[in-house]
Design a protein around this motif. Structure first.
Motif, PDB file in Angstrom:
ATOM      1  N   VAL A  47       0.616   4.193 -12.854  1.00  0.00           N
ATOM      2  CA  VAL A  47       0.265   5.502 -12.305  1.00  0.00           C
ATOM      3  C   VAL A  47      -0.496   5.320 -10.994  1.00  0.00           C
ATOM      4  O   VAL A  47      -1.293   4.398 -10.840  1.00  0.00           O
ATOM      5  N   GLY A  48      -0.199   6.216 -10.050  1.00  0.00           N
ATOM      6  CA  GLY A  48      -0.943   6.276  -8.813  1.00  0.00           C
ATOM      7  C   GLY A  48      -2.039   7.313  -8.924  1.00  0.00           C
ATOM      8  O   GLY A  48      -1.879   8.338  -9.612  1.00  0.00           O
ATOM      9  N   LEU A  49      -3.150   7.068  -8.265  1.00  0.00           N
ATOM     10  CA  LEU A  49      -4.325   7.918  -8.417  1.00  0.00           C
ATOM     11  C   LEU A  49      -4.572   8.745  -7.163  1.00  0.00           C
ATOM     12  O   LEU A  49      -4.546   8.226  -6.042  1.00  0.00           O
ATOM     13  N   ARG A  50      -4.812  10.033  -7.380  1.00  0.00           N
ATOM     14  CA  ARG A  50      -5.310  10.928  -6.348  1.00  0.00           C
ATOM     15  C   ARG A  50      -6.695  11.398  -6.778  1.00  0.00           C
ATOM     16  O   ARG A  50      -7.256  10.913  -7.756  1.00  0.00           O
ATOM     17  N   ALA A  55       0.847  -1.191   0.000  1.00  0.00           N
ATOM     18  CA  ALA A  55       0.000   0.000   0.000  1.00  0.00           C
ATOM     19  C   ALA A  55       0.885   1.244   0.000  1.00  0.00           C
ATOM     20  O   ALA A  55       2.040   1.204   0.411  1.00  0.00           O
ATOM     21  N   SER A  56       0.345   2.341  -0.491  1.00  0.00           N
ATOM     22  CA  SER A  56       1.087   3.591  -0.544  1.00  0.00           C
ATOM     23  C   SER A  56       0.309   4.685   0.168  1.00  0.00           C
ATOM     24  O   SER A  56      -0.898   4.833  -0.055  1.00  0.00           O
ATOM     25  N   PRO A  57       0.993   5.478   1.026  1.00  0.00           N
ATOM     26  CA  PRO A  57       0.296   6.601   1.652  1.00  0.00           C
ATOM     27  C   PRO A  57       0.043   7.753   0.690  1.00  0.00           C
ATOM     28  O   PRO A  57      -0.710   8.674   1.016  1.00  0.00           O
ATOM     29  N   ASP A  58       0.656   7.706  -0.485  1.00  0.00           N
ATOM     30  CA  ASP A  58       0.551   8.826  -1.421  1.00  0.00           C
ATOM     31  C   ASP A  58      -0.615   8.700  -2.393  1.00  0.00           C
ATOM     32  O   ASP A  58      -1.062   9.705  -2.951  1.00  0.00           O
ATOM     33  N   PHE A  59      -1.103   7.478  -2.614  1.00  0.00           N
ATOM     34  CA  PHE A  59      -2.121   7.268  -3.644  1.00  0.00           C
ATOM     35  C   PHE A  59      -3.230   6.351  -3.123  1.00  0.00           C
ATOM     36  O   PHE A  59      -2.980   5.405  -2.375  1.00  0.00           O
ATOM     37  N   SER A  60      -4.454   6.632  -3.576  1.00  0.00           N
ATOM     38  CA  SER A  60      -5.589   5.818  -3.154  1.00  0.00           C
ATOM     39  C   SER A  60      -5.585   4.456  -3.830  1.00  0.00           C
ATOM     40  O   SER A  60      -6.015   3.455  -3.249  1.00  0.00           O
ATOM     41  N   GLU A  61      -5.118   4.388  -5.075  1.00  0.00           N
ATOM     42  CA  GLU A  61      -5.037   3.129  -5.816  1.00  0.00           C
ATOM     43  C   GLU A  61      -4.110   3.332  -7.012  1.00  0.00           C
ATOM     44  O   GLU A  61      -3.636   4.441  -7.270  1.00  0.00           O
ATOM     45  N   PHE A  62      -3.862   2.262  -7.751  1.00  0.00           N
ATOM     46  CA  PHE A  62      -2.950   2.304  -8.892  1.00  0.00           C
ATOM     47  C   PHE A  62      -3.627   1.725 -10.134  1.00  0.00           C
ATOM     48  O   PHE A  62      -4.487   0.854 -10.044  1.00  0.00           O
ATOM     49  N   VAL A  63      -3.188   2.230 -11.286  1.00  0.00           N
ATOM     50  CA  VAL A  63      -3.515   1.616 -12.567  1.00  0.00           C
ATOM     51  C   VAL A  63      -2.191   1.179 -13.185  1.00  0.00           C
ATOM     52  O   VAL A  63      -1.278   1.994 -13.344  1.00  0.00           O
TER      53      VAL A  63
END
Length: 318
Positions: free
Chosen positions: A72-75, A48-56
């Motif tokens: 890409v990480g999604l905000r 998991a990443s604290p910077d992004f809600s989810e990834f594509v």
């Protein structure tokens, strides 16, 4: 024939191909820089990443071989990441095909912009991005500290008169929370920080909760003004699970009225001593700084960082 599909985290061959594209591209694009192992790259995909809600994440396959990837990480309205093509297969339209597949998915999810923050300045990657609707929004330098090349005695600094150091892992002490948020907002005085959040106590707590949920060890060092008890300088580092030899330095900021007193160098030097005491296996630390932020670049140099490369941030609407 080229086929583009989502990366399947349960498909071993696809994961190996994804990692191998990353490794091959780094060897060509950044020769001499330490490379991640295949196992480490694959492991990072499940973290998991604290910077992004989810990834594509997409893979481009030709005859069953992974020849390109998009990650890409999604905000809320922004996607941040990169498109990478294996060096053997470049200039064949694979990167463009990945971009064409990625944009509709980002639009459907409500994202308004796609950004890559680590495009080497003047590279073929920058030229490719500009030809496909991206524009340069910032210029940065990537600086690297190689622990073996630095004398730790250079980090033995006393606190400037009128200040003391405090540090913690995880949650900010309640009595310092408001002044931490206030000082962190001062980062907007630095060049190219338009996308940094408007820090509030609530946002600080939310970011801490995200780190905790992701298993990230968030270390903070601050300088406190003795006369007021307020935080006036802040620096932080995030240590990710299973990545013991490398880390990336995040923000360093000093409140305007307290600048030019050596506080940035002081809190960063204290952080370095703390990190190396607890993590003797740490080999290198990277940090990105706006190319126009000459004072912070000089602070980093005095601590032993050297410029590894210059990068640009490129962005386009989706």
């Amino acid at each position: 024939m080229l086929k583009i599909k989502p990366l399947d985290l349960d498909e071993a061959a696809g994961l190996r191909g994804y990692a191998d594209v990353r490794i091959a591209a780094q060897a060509v694009d950044h020769p001499g820089e330490p490379a991640s192992s295949r196992d480490r790259i694959i492991a990072s995909l499940r973290e998991a990443s604290p910077d992004f809600s989810e990834f594509v994440r997409l893979v481009a396959l030709r005859d069953g071989e992974v020849v390109g990837i998009a990650a890409v990480g999604l905000r809320t309205r922004l996607a941040v990441g990169s498109i990478t093509v294996h060096p053997r297969y470049r200039r064949q339209g694979i990167g463009t095909a990945l971009l064409d597949a990625l944009l509709p998915e980002l639009r459907a999810g409500g994202r308004e912009a796609l950004e890559n923050r680590v495009v080497t300045k003047g590279s073929a990657g920058e030229h490719w991005a500009l030809a496909r609707g991206f524009h340069v929004t910032a210029s940065r330098v990537v600086q690297r500290l190689t622990v073996a090349d630095v004398e730790p005695e250079s980090w033995e600094l006393s606190a400037p008169v009128g200040y003391r150091v405090e540090r913690w892992i995880g949650a900010t002490p309640e009595h310092l929370l408001v002044s931490v948020a206030s000082t962190r907002r001062a980062i907007h005085d630095a060049p190219d920080t338009a996308r940094d959040p408007e820090w509030t106590p609530e946002l600080v707590r939310a970011a801490e909760a995200e780190d905790l949920a992701a298993g990230v060890e968030h270390r903070v060092v601050v300088a406190v003004e003795e006369a007021t008890g307020l935080v006036v300088a802040f620096t932080d580092v995030q240590l990710y699970p299973d990545d013991f030899e490398h880390t990336v330095w995040h923000d360093t900021v000093v409140a305007p009225r307290h600048r030019a007193r050596g506080l940035a160098r002081f809190v960063k030097a204290h952080m370095l001593r703390w990190l190396l005491t607890d993590r003797p296996e740490l080999e290198r630390i990277d940090t990105g700084t706006a190319a126009a932020n000459f004072p912070m670049i000089r602070v980093n140099e005095r601590l032993g960082f050297v410029t590894a490369r210059e990068v640009v941030v490129v962005s386009r609407s989706v």
